[in-house]
Design a protein around this motif. Sequence first.
Motif, PDB file in Angstrom:
ATOM      1  N   ASN A 118       0.813  -1.216   0.000  1.00 34.35           N
ATOM      2  CA  ASN A 118       0.000   0.000   0.000  1.00 34.35           C
ATOM      3  C   ASN A 118       0.846   1.265   0.000  1.00 34.35           C
ATOM      4  N   ARG A 119       2.157   1.108   0.165  1.00 33.29           N
ATOM      5  CA  ARG A 119       3.043   2.257   0.277  1.00 33.29           C
ATOM      6  C   ARG A 119       3.961   2.431  -0.933  1.00 33.29           C
ATOM      7  N   CYS A 120       4.248   1.351  -1.639  1.00 32.76           N
ATOM      8  CA  CYS A 120       5.229   1.389  -2.722  1.00 32.76           C
ATOM      9  C   CYS A 120       4.672   1.999  -3.998  1.00 32.76           C
ATOM     10  N   LYS A 121       5.534   2.708  -4.702  1.00 32.46           N
ATOM     11  CA  LYS A 121       5.240   3.240  -6.034  1.00 32.46           C
ATOM     12  C   LYS A 121       6.305   2.726  -6.997  1.00 32.46           C
ATOM     13  N   PRO A 122       5.968   2.572  -8.271  1.00 30.53           N
ATOM     14  CA  PRO A 122       6.974   2.118  -9.240  1.00 30.53           C
ATOM     15  C   PRO A 122       8.231   2.980  -9.179  1.00 30.53           C
ATOM     16  N   GLY A 123       9.373   2.328  -9.162  1.00 39.79           N
ATOM     17  CA  GLY A 123      10.647   3.025  -9.058  1.00 39.79           C
ATOM     18  C   GLY A 123      11.205   3.082  -7.658  1.00 39.79           C
ATOM     19  N   VAL A 139      13.560  -3.786  -6.361  1.00 40.99           N
ATOM     20  CA  VAL A 139      13.020  -2.617  -7.054  1.00 40.99           C
ATOM     21  C   VAL A 139      11.552  -2.885  -7.327  1.00 40.99           C
ATOM     22  N   TYR A 140      10.687  -1.998  -6.848  1.00 40.23           N
ATOM     23  CA  TYR A 140       9.253  -2.166  -7.089  1.00 40.23           C
ATOM     24  C   TYR A 140       8.932  -1.649  -8.488  1.00 40.23           C
ATOM     25  N   VAL A 141       8.295  -2.517  -9.320  1.00 44.74           N
ATOM     26  CA  VAL A 141       8.020  -2.153 -10.713  1.00 44.74           C
ATOM     27  C   VAL A 141       6.529  -2.014 -11.000  1.00 44.74           C
ATOM     28  N   GLY A 142       5.682  -2.128  -9.961  1.00 43.87           N
ATOM     29  CA  GLY A 142       4.246  -1.990 -10.138  1.00 43.87           C
ATOM     30  C   GLY A 142       3.527  -3.318 -10.172  1.00 43.87           C
ATOM     31  N   ASN A 172      14.359   4.646  -0.292  1.00 45.93           N
ATOM     32  CA  ASN A 172      14.721   5.685  -1.264  1.00 45.93           C
ATOM     33  C   ASN A 172      15.640   6.753  -0.686  1.00 45.93           C
ATOM     34  N   GLN A 173      15.528   7.022   0.619  1.00 49.19           N
ATOM     35  CA  GLN A 173      16.236   8.161   1.198  1.00 49.19           C
ATOM     36  C   GLN A 173      17.601   7.813   1.779  1.00 49.19           C
ATOM     37  N   LEU A 174      17.991   6.553   1.779  1.00 49.08           N
ATOM     38  CA  LEU A 174      19.265   6.182   2.396  1.00 49.08           C
ATOM     39  C   LEU A 174      20.455   6.708   1.595  1.00 49.08           C
ATOM     40  N   THR A 184      12.472   5.246 -15.736  1.00 49.31           N
ATOM     41  CA  THR A 184      13.816   4.772 -16.058  1.00 49.31           C
ATOM     42  C   THR A 184      14.269   3.715 -15.070  1.00 49.31           C
ATOM     43  N   VAL A 185      13.955   3.913 -13.789  1.00 51.52           N
ATOM     44  CA  VAL A 185      14.315   2.916 -12.764  1.00 51.52           C
ATOM     45  C   VAL A 185      13.662   1.573 -13.090  1.00 51.52           C
ATOM     46  N   VAL A 186      12.376   1.611 -13.408  1.00 48.37           N
ATOM     47  CA  VAL A 186      11.645   0.378 -13.737  1.00 48.37           C
ATOM     48  C   VAL A 186      12.232  -0.268 -14.984  1.00 48.37           C
ATOM     49  N   ARG A 187      12.538   0.529 -15.992  1.00 45.54           N
ATOM     50  CA  ARG A 187      13.110  -0.011 -17.230  1.00 45.54           C
ATOM     51  C   ARG A 187      14.482  -0.634 -16.969  1.00 45.54           C
ATOM     52  N   ASN A 188      15.313   0.049 -16.153  1.00 44.54           N
ATOM     53  CA  ASN A 188      16.621  -0.510 -15.809  1.00 44.54           C
ATOM     54  C   ASN A 188      16.476  -1.901 -15.192  1.00 44.54           C
ATOM     55  N   ALA A 189      15.510  -2.030 -14.270  1.00 45.76           N
ATOM     56  CA  ALA A 189      15.321  -3.297 -13.579  1.00 45.76           C
ATOM     57  C   ALA A 189      14.811  -4.382 -14.520  1.00 45.76           C
ATOM     58  N   LEU A 190      13.757  -4.074 -15.265  1.00 44.23           N
ATOM     59  CA  LEU A 190      13.147  -5.078 -16.139  1.00 44.23           C
ATOM     60  C   LEU A 190      14.093  -5.529 -17.255  1.00 44.23           C
ATOM     61  N   ASP A 191      14.953  -4.624 -17.716  1.00 41.27           N
ATOM     62  CA  ASP A 191      15.891  -4.984 -18.784  1.00 41.27           C
ATOM     63  C   ASP A 191      16.906  -6.029 -18.340  1.00 41.27           C
ATOM     64  N   GLN A 192      17.108  -6.168 -17.024  1.00 42.82           N
ATOM     65  CA  GLN A 192      18.113  -7.103 -16.524  1.00 42.82           C
ATOM     66  C   GLN A 192      17.530  -8.448 -16.117  1.00 42.82           C
TER      67      GLN A 192
END
Length: 295
Positions: A118-123, A139-142, A172-174, A184-192
């Motif tokens: 309920n808290r995560c957003k893509p990226g 990495v949360y991708v949706g 995200n804040q660490l 772009t974050v989602v694409r980076n993850a899915l491409d691998q």
Amino acid sequence: MGNQVEKLTHLNYKEVPTTDPTGMDRDEGPRIGVSYIFSNDDDDMEPQHDSVVPDLGGEHPTSQPYDPRLHEVECSIYYRDECIYQKSFSGDAPTSDGVEGGGGGGQLATYTPENLLNRCKPGDVVEFVCQAQYPHWVVYVGDFQVVHLHRLEVVNSFLTDASQGRRGRIANQLYHYKPLSPATVVRNALDQVGCKDRDLSWRNSECFAAWCRYGKREFKIGGELRIGKQPYRLQIQLGEKRSHTLEFQSLEDLIMEKRRNDQIGKVAVLQELSSHLQPAEDADGKDPGAQTANE
């Protein structure tokens, strides 16, 4: 690629560091002066041989109270004089129930996998934590799914499955680097997805997730030159006004040591450093309660 070598540990690093990091990762091939290391994925949920796995009495890990203040070490990472990572409990007031949102209401609060959905957003990047185990980053991708490095392969899983029962936090804040766009974050993850074994460019799940989010080559195996003065420092808080600093040749080496500290736990880290620092303090005639030289 190079030969397999043993994992590095702290206090034994030679003073030969890296070049100045540059923004976006560029696939420029093998880099000069770098050891390409292929280590076993340290994120597996199997019992660790060098630590005592807590007896949960047959209960699920998420049903156990978890307070980051008790188990995790406060620390900061510096590149030269710039702070690029910080884990601090200041401002994280404890919650009343001590379970949901355990460890405070700030960035280090932990939640059940179901609550995280309920808290995560893509990226977003998520860190799953449990006593006596290495943190596992995803990495949360949706659509309730994540991409993560697990057992030497980048895989696509449901978040609840990837957690394997551990509580987690949005991380995200660490790191203080500027993030890429969520798409772009989602694409980076899915491409691998499907990348495995010797085709991998990351030592562990944290390096992979951080690379997806920030795109910096320092998170990849051999992403930096190791020439010149050591620019990275891991500052470990021993108390309110006392800390100890370790220097590293590269960010990936430093992350390996930070993760080892996470796995053995706060008490073991403080005991280890105390036994190391006490003889030096006695030899110098310092008060054991004084601040360390590298503070």
